[in-house]
Enzyme design. Sequence first.
Site, short mmCIF file in Angstrom:
data_model
loop_
_atom_site.label_atom_id
_atom_site.label_comp_id
_atom_site.label_asym_id
_atom_site.label_seq_id
_atom_site.Cartn_x
_atom_site.Cartn_y
_atom_site.Cartn_z
N LYS A 1 38.11 20.68 7.44
CA LYS A 1 36.96 20.65 8.35
C LYS A 1 37.39 20.92 9.79
CE LYS A 1 33.23 17.59 9.89
NZ LYS A 1 32.65 16.22 9.75
N HIS B 1 30.93 10.03 0.39
CA HIS B 1 31.78 10.04 1.59
C HIS B 1 32.29 8.63 1.93
CE1 HIS B 1 33.38 12.04 5.14
NE2 HIS B 1 33.00 11.01 5.87
N HIS C 1 41.92 13.04 10.19
CA HIS C 1 41.07 12.69 11.33
C HIS C 1 41.70 13.25 12.60
CE1 HIS C 1 39.37 9.57 8.60
NE2 HIS C 1 38.29 9.75 9.33
N TYR D 1 38.38 1.62 12.36
CA TYR D 1 38.74 1.14 11.03
C TYR D 1 39.71 -0.03 11.16
CZ TYR D 1 37.01 5.45 8.75
OH TYR D 1 36.24 6.48 8.27
#
Length: 262
Positions: free
Chosen positions: A144, A210, A236, A245
């Site tokens: 992505k 997801h 990420h 997180y």
Amino acid sequence: HKGQQVEAYRLGTLKKRLGALRLIHLTPKEIASYRDVRLKEVSPASLKRELTILSRVLTIASRDWGISIPQNPVKMISLPKADKARTRRLEAGEEAKLLHHSSAELHRIIVLALETGMRRGEILSIKKSHIDFNKSVLFIPSTKTDTPRSIPLSSAALTSLRGQLRASQSVSGDVIPLHETSLFTYSLRGLSGAFLRLCRRLNIDNLHFHDLRHEATSRLFEKGLNPVEVATITGHKDTRMLMSYNDDIRNDGNQGFETSET
């Protein structure tokens, strides 16, 4: 470019709802009316993506095509606040239920998602040539963020990939394809739909495919990895997102989920 199929769908929705209007009549009032109607059908985040495309189209029409548009009406209306980031994690027993009741291929995909934190599209793009079984590493050439990466594979992930490789070879038989094909047969929407139907059948509420990526990322932190190490695996780009997180784990404590070896 990446996401073109989804953007084509959004453009189709915009065209269906606003396509009959002349540009001179595409006022902030019309855009606000579209906003209010769509918010009854989609989330604020989805609406923002649609209006971002519309705004970009109008900007290109004005700057590059010489079409006279006094002002961009999208920029003149207020937009709803985006939904808070999802933090759904698997609850006790949910992983076992998903794996026990899923089809063989979906079972392997779920395992890969939980073991690697890969995105849906990344999993469905895996080819045999991407896997180094000797080094237990998977190469992901298309991501992505347009940044290829290699990730370590746990024993469970390797087992899933070997199983899918055998299944794909048995289907193809003696036919040699001209181009190397992906191991998994699902489309993006097909995978999401299959996972949703599985959750509904098992009475598992508010769980999206997801969310497995969020679960996998959280488990990596629970194993003691730092944000940079986790980002190397998950892809990420913004480590600030990963810090959220880490903060959630420190606040909530380890939930005691069992994880496979890495």
